[in-house]
Enzyme design. Structure first.
Site, PDB file in Angstrom:
ATOM      1  N   GLU A   1      -2.704   9.149 -11.095  1.00 11.79           N
ATOM      2  CA  GLU A   1      -2.284   7.939 -11.796  1.00 11.79           C
ATOM      3  C   GLU A   1      -2.325   8.096 -13.315  1.00 11.79           C
ATOM      4  O   GLU A   1      -3.328   8.559 -13.858  1.00 11.79           O
ATOM      5  CB  GLU A   1      -3.221   6.787 -11.399  1.00 11.79           C
ATOM      6  CG  GLU A   1      -3.417   6.679  -9.895  1.00 11.79           C
ATOM      7  CD  GLU A   1      -4.601   5.794  -9.517  1.00 11.79           C
ATOM      8  OE1 GLU A   1      -4.917   4.863 -10.289  1.00 11.79           O
ATOM      9  OE2 GLU A   1      -5.218   6.042  -8.468  1.00 11.79           O
TER      10      GLU A   1
ATOM     11  N   HIS B   1      -0.048   3.594 -10.454  1.00  9.87           N
ATOM     12  CA  HIS B   1      -0.997   4.028  -9.405  1.00  9.87           C
ATOM     13  C   HIS B   1      -0.258   4.821  -8.318  1.00  9.87           C
ATOM     14  O   HIS B   1      -0.206   4.418  -7.146  1.00  9.87           O
ATOM     15  CB  HIS B   1      -1.637   2.761  -8.827  1.00  9.87           C
ATOM     16  CG  HIS B   1      -2.892   2.949  -8.053  1.00  9.87           C
ATOM     17  ND1 HIS B   1      -2.988   3.776  -6.945  1.00  9.87           N
ATOM     18  CD2 HIS B   1      -4.113   2.394  -8.203  1.00  9.87           C
ATOM     19  CE1 HIS B   1      -4.207   3.708  -6.454  1.00  9.87           C
ATOM     20  NE2 HIS B   1      -4.913   2.873  -7.201  1.00  9.87           N
TER      21      HIS B   1
ATOM     22  N   ARG C   1       0.842  -1.206   0.000  1.00 12.77           N
ATOM     23  CA  ARG C   1       0.000   0.000   0.000  1.00 12.77           C
ATOM     24  C   ARG C   1       0.877   1.255   0.000  1.00 12.77           C
ATOM     25  O   ARG C   1       1.310   1.722   1.038  1.00 12.77           O
ATOM     26  CB  ARG C   1      -0.902  -0.016   1.233  1.00 12.77           C
ATOM     27  CG  ARG C   1      -1.746   1.215   1.394  1.00 12.77           C
ATOM     28  CD  ARG C   1      -2.853   1.297   0.389  1.00 12.77           C
ATOM     29  NE  ARG C   1      -3.800   0.207   0.561  1.00 12.77           N
ATOM     30  CZ  ARG C   1      -4.736  -0.086  -0.359  1.00 12.77           C
ATOM     31  NH1 ARG C   1      -4.854   0.618  -1.475  1.00 12.77           N
ATOM     32  NH2 ARG C   1      -5.561  -1.102  -0.159  1.00 12.77           N
TER      33      ARG C   1
HETATM   34  O1  TA6 Z   1      -7.285   4.104  -8.694  1.00 15.82           O
HETATM   35  C1  TA6 Z   1      -8.321   4.170  -7.805  1.00 15.82           C
HETATM   36  C2  TA6 Z   1      -8.734   2.789  -7.402  1.00 15.82           C
HETATM   37  O2  TA6 Z   1      -9.052   2.003  -8.509  1.00 15.82           O
HETATM   38  C3  TA6 Z   1      -9.893   2.946  -6.404  1.00 15.82           C
HETATM   39  O3  TA6 Z   1     -11.115   2.554  -6.958  1.00 15.82           O
HETATM   40  C4  TA6 Z   1      -9.440   2.182  -5.171  1.00 15.82           C
HETATM   41  O4  TA6 Z   1     -10.003   0.959  -5.052  1.00 15.82           O
HETATM   42  C5  TA6 Z   1      -7.940   2.176  -5.338  1.00 15.82           C
HETATM   43  O5  TA6 Z   1      -7.680   2.116  -6.707  1.00 15.82           O
HETATM   44  C6  TA6 Z   1      -7.110   1.215  -4.524  1.00 15.82           C
HETATM   45  O6  TA6 Z   1      -7.210  -0.096  -4.935  1.00 15.82           O
HETATM   46  P1  TA6 Z   1      -6.520  -1.251  -4.121  1.00 15.82           P
HETATM   47  O7  TA6 Z   1      -6.881  -2.525  -4.804  1.00 15.82           O
HETATM   48  O8  TA6 Z   1      -5.046  -1.003  -4.141  1.00 15.82           O
HETATM   49  O9  TA6 Z   1      -7.072  -1.172  -2.714  1.00 15.82           O
END
Ligand code: TA6
Length: 298
Positions: free
Chosen positions: A272, A169, A73
């Site tokens: 992102e 991301h 994370r």
């Molecule tokens: O980029 C945004 C997103 O797709 C959100 O919808 C949210 O779920 C986030 O990514 C984080 O995703 P993750 O699977 O890492 O918890």
């Protein structure tokens, strides 16, 4: 998979390239005259980027786990070969398998001007084919200088065309989300989360005051986070991507996330570089596509 000792023997350079374990994962650390950067071989995920005499421009959760089977994370997770939930099979991992795979460290190279480049690769295998049936070869090149450059190149090594979606991301650190403002998305259309109505941002600056999950379309603009850290501005450039996602979970969603502190939403925002919606990538055999982002202080 190489052991930490094998990686050290092959790539380490005193004061410049070293390896360590973070919980269960192998991390390479690059130090040069510009910056320090840590990158996990699991996920080919940049964990931190600290330009000299500055704070980390990337955010990492203090509660993140660093073990296989879990997504890390923070930093720059790679979403590939799909972004978000899989479009037809809920049992497949959100954001694809790239961030859940151990990548191969291919090369560490000193560039001119004392920058350092690190290349990791992954290719199709019986394991990846459990998730995605195609033959591919992907390369992540990270260049550490005053700026951090991240390039994800996907090559089609199959005999048929394939399609994928993706995102870099990036979790950007902010001192206080209440003071940070994002510039670069004025007059840009976006979808909110999974809604299918298009909205348009009229404002010059985006303030985050609630949960945001904006997927801006038709944009290759550089975004600036004003007042990110100590009144500074972080710039996020991109190439090979026409969708920009801005995500902050805000308080309620943070409370449901096991790997972040309750108040974590105050200290980051994701901006992102994505290939999604109409901007999905189709590669014929032999073709490749690169999605890039660059993080720097303005
Ligand atoms: O980029 C945004 C997103 O797709 C959100 O919808 C949210 O779920 C986030 O990514 C984080 O995703 P993750 O699977 O890492 O918890």
């Amino acid at each position: 998979m190489k052991t930490l000792i094998e990686l050290t023997n092959r790539f380490a350079m005193e004061g410049q390239v070293s390896f360590y374990k973070k919980q269960e994962l192998d991390i390479i650390q690059i130090t040069n005259k510009h910056a320090q950067m840590d990158l996990s071989l699991y996920g080919a995920q940049v964990l931190s980027f600290i330009p000299n005499n500055e704070e980390d421009l990337l955010w990492m959760s203090s509660l993140s786990e660093f073990k296989q089977g879990k997504a890390i994370r923070g930093g720059i997770p790679l979403c590939f070969p799909w972004f978000g939930p899989h479009d037809s099979d809920d049992s497949l991992p959100q954001h694809g398998f790239a961030r859940l795979s151990v990548w191969n460290l291919e090369e560490v190279k000193q560039l001119e001007d004392d920058r350092t480049s690190v290349t990791l690769t992954i290719q199709s295998s019986p394991d990846t084919k459990k998730y995605w049936p195609h033959e591919f070869y992907a390369e992540l090149t990270v260049i550490v200088g005053k700026e951090l450059e991240v390039n994800l190149t996907v090559n089609n090594t199959d005999s048929d065309s394939f399609k994928y979606t993706s995102a870099l991301h990036t979790y950007l650190a902010v001192g206080d989300i209440n003071n940070a403002k994002i510039e670069g998305l004025k007059n840009t259309e976006y979808y909110w989360g999974f809604e299918d109505t298009i909205q348009k941002q009229d404002d010059e600056l985006l303030s985050i005051t609630k949960e945001e999950n904006r997927r801006y379309i038709n944009t290759s603009n550089t975004c600036f986070i004003q007042n990110s850290l100590n009144n500074k501005t972080t710039a996020i450039d991109k190439k090979g991507s026409n969708v920009t996602v801005v995500w902050n979970p805000w308080q309620e969603t943070c409370l449901q996330m096991k790997d972040v502190e309750n108040e974590a939403y105050k200290s980051f925002v994701c901006v992102e570089a994505a290939n999604y919606y109409y901007d999905y990538i189709v590669l014929k055999p032999g073709e490749s596509h690169t999605t890039s982002t660059k993080i720097r202080l303005k």
